[in-house]
Design an enzyme around this catalytic site. Structure first.
Site, PDB file in Angstrom:
ATOM      1  N   HIS A  32     121.122 -11.621  38.588  1.00  0.00           N
ATOM      2  CA  HIS A  32     122.456 -11.010  38.641  1.00  0.00           C
ATOM      3  C   HIS A  32     122.550 -10.170  39.914  1.00  0.00           C
ATOM      4  CE1 HIS A  32     119.663  -8.162  36.834  1.00  0.00           C
ATOM      5  NE2 HIS A  32     120.372  -7.231  37.404  1.00  0.00           N
ATOM      6  N   THR A  35     124.811 -11.743  44.823  1.00  0.00           N
ATOM      7  CA  THR A  35     124.299 -12.631  45.875  1.00  0.00           C
ATOM      8  C   THR A  35     122.783 -12.810  45.783  1.00  0.00           C
ATOM      9  OG1 THR A  35     124.333 -10.655  47.266  1.00  0.00           O
ATOM     10  CG2 THR A  35     126.027 -12.306  47.698  1.00  0.00           C
ATOM     11  N   ARG A  36     122.319 -13.975  46.236  1.00  0.00           N
ATOM     12  CA  ARG A  36     120.902 -14.238  46.457  1.00  0.00           C
ATOM     13  C   ARG A  36     120.793 -14.913  47.805  1.00  0.00           C
ATOM     14  NH1 ARG A  36     120.273 -11.223  42.926  1.00  0.00           N
ATOM     15  NH2 ARG A  36     119.010 -11.369  41.047  1.00  0.00           N
ATOM     16  N   LYS A 245     125.483  -5.590  50.454  1.00  0.00           N
ATOM     17  CA  LYS A 245     124.347  -5.277  49.579  1.00  0.00           C
ATOM     18  C   LYS A 245     123.084  -5.116  50.430  1.00  0.00           C
ATOM     19  CE  LYS A 245     122.052  -8.197  46.690  1.00  0.00           C
ATOM     20  NZ  LYS A 245     121.929  -9.160  45.577  1.00  0.00           N
ATOM     21  N   HIS A 249     112.658  -5.277  49.693  1.00  0.00           N
ATOM     22  CA  HIS A 249     111.991  -6.379  48.986  1.00  0.00           C
ATOM     23  C   HIS A 249     110.591  -5.881  48.643  1.00  0.00           C
ATOM     24  CE1 HIS A 249     110.935 -10.485  47.961  1.00  0.00           C
ATOM     25  NE2 HIS A 249     110.088 -10.620  48.956  1.00  0.00           N
ATOM     26  N   CYS A 293     117.258  -4.541  38.831  1.00  0.00           N
ATOM     27  CA  CYS A 293     116.916  -5.932  38.549  1.00  0.00           C
ATOM     28  C   CYS A 293     115.382  -5.962  38.469  1.00  0.00           C
ATOM     29  CB  CYS A 293     117.457  -6.787  39.696  1.00  0.00           C
ATOM     30  SG  CYS A 293     117.162  -8.568  39.602  1.00  0.00           S
ATOM     31  N   LYS A 326     116.832 -19.256  44.938  1.00  0.00           N
ATOM     32  CA  LYS A 326     117.322 -20.314  45.844  1.00  0.00           C
ATOM     33  C   LYS A 326     116.775 -21.688  45.483  1.00  0.00           C
ATOM     34  CE  LYS A 326     115.217 -17.916  49.199  1.00  0.00           C
ATOM     35  NZ  LYS A 326     114.285 -17.087  48.372  1.00  0.00           N
TER      36      LYS A 326
END
Ligand SMILES: Cc1cc2nc3c(=O)[nH]c(=O)nc-3n(C[C@H](O)[C@H](O)[C@H](O)COP(=O)(O)OP(=O)(O)OC[C@H]3O[C@@H](n4cnc5c(N)ncnc54)[C@H](O)[C@@H]3O)c2cc1C
Length: 356
Positions: A32, A35-36, A245, A249, A293, A326
């Site tokens: 969620h 965007t990815r 966003k 990472h 997330c 992806k």
């Protein structure tokens, strides 16, 4: 991953049931947040590239079938010192697989993207084929096509365990049992309790931030910026009212999926603002939103994808380590191959569940 597998199996004419404890697409797992990122010059390992190329084809087919806009190419930048993993690794994948790319030095990067503030000595690999996927729309499109193709979906049913019986599998949920020939376990951060195998998985809390961009910063290529080793800054252009966003990472706290801290501290906001002020000052604007997330990490940060070593009736898709989305339709294809034929033509050696 579950909805992609469901869609693939239904597309092959197999009688298939999808069970989920929640109502996908939902914001309680790992899929969620608007965007990815998708990209092809994959710094994580060149072995991912054939899967990526297949995933691009499958996403495009899903767009056509669903009439939904699911992927937007924005171009992508992997920024850092030449020896940084994101830069050196993506260059290796691009060269090994002959992917179109450019290497930009700091001056060229500033000239082409004036919103970025690279330090002297930093470089970037630019690839045109990178972009963003819209995860909630993708999951909805996969589930809708799966159901059009005959799959059944039961939401709000928590699986509590499974066992193999007479060459098949019995899945136990809180509301009843299902008998099936084969089982795919794709439980995201809940995988440890459900795979029936000890895997060294660690769930990591991640924070996604949306900030109002200054003009010039709202529509940059997606990027990974590895100024800090092991904790690159990631950027996603504005695709809706929330603004751009950004997130780190990795570097998040360890958590458990049912008790993850959903609130965010002022210290965390201060930290990301320092990185933004340093790299892309135009993004250090008012905050529009923030959401948490989860990543489910393996020690080598490669996926776990294969048949269960002791129960070949069961396939496992887990440990996507913060970079799996992806690939989803290609993973669905692999899972369908594995449960139907016991093997796949796609390269998955890197993801062997027995490697730990
Ligand atoms: C902040 C963030 C940013 C990311 N950015 C990127 C990116 O830019 N690019 C990229 O490729 N990847 C990215 N990822 C990683 C990617 O999103 C994940 O790898 C992928 O979405 C994982 O999908 P999944 O199906 O394994 O897990 P999930 O989406 O969590 O799905 C698991 C499903 O299993 C269900 N379930 C669990 N337990 C049970 C049970 N007992 N019974 C029934 N149902 C159950 C859950 O309800 C859930 O619907 C990111 C992840 C996060 C968190």
């Amino acid at each position: 991953m579950g909805s992609a597998a469901l869609d693939q199996l239904a597309g092959r004419g197999v009688r298939v049931l999808g069970v989920d404890r929640f109502q996908p697409p939902h914001d309680l797992g790992s899929t969620h947040g608007e965007t990815r990122m998708t990209r092809q010059a994959y710094f994580e390992h060149p072995a991912y590239v054939p899967l990526l190329l297949r995933a691009y084809e499958l996403w495009s087919g899903l767009e056509k079938d669903s009439g939904e806009h699911l992927l937007r190419l924005t171009g992508g930048l992997m920024i850092g010192r030449p020896e940084a993993e994101t830069v050196a690794g993506s260059l290796r994948s691009a060269r090994e697989h002959g992917l179109a790319h450019e290497v930009l030095d700091a001056a060229e990067l500033r000239r082409r993207f004036p919103a970025l503030r690279p330090a002297d000595g930093e470089v970037a690999l630019y690839e045109r084929m990178a972009g963003v996927l819209f995860p909630e729309r993708c999951v909805a499109a996969l589930l809708a096509r799966a159901q059009r193709r005959g799959a059944e979906v039961r939401c709000g049913q928590r699986a509590v365990g499974w066992r193999t019986v007479g060459g098949g599998v019995e899945l136990e949920t809180e509301s009843g049992r299902y008998a099936a020939g084969r089982l795919i376990v794709a439980a995201g951060p809940w995988a440890p309790g459900l795979v029936g195998l000890h895997l060294p998985l660690e769930v990591e809390r991640q924070v996604m931030w949306w900030f109002t961009p200054a003009p010039g910063a709202e529509d940059l290529p997606v990027f990974f910026w590895e100024r800090e080793a092991d904790r690159p800054l990631c950027y996603f252009p504005s695709v809706g009212p929330l603004g751009c966003k950004v997130m780190f990472h990795h570097g998040g706290e360890a958590c458990a999926p049912d008790s993850v801290r959903r609130t965010v501290g002022a210290d965390e906001e201060a930290e990301i603002r320092v990185a933004l002020a340093d790299c892309v000052p135009g993004l250090d604007g008012p905050r529009c939103d923030v959401r948490t997330c989860m990543y489910t990490n393996t020690p080598d940060r490669h996926f776990v994808l294969g048949l269960h070593p002791e129960h070949p009736e069961v396939a496992i898709a887990a440990g996507f380590s913060g970079h799996g989305f992806k690939f989803a339709p290609a993973i669905g294809e692999v899972l369908a191959d594995l449960v139907l034929a016991g093997r796949t033509e796609l390269p998955i050696e890197l993801f062997d569940p027995r490697r730990f």
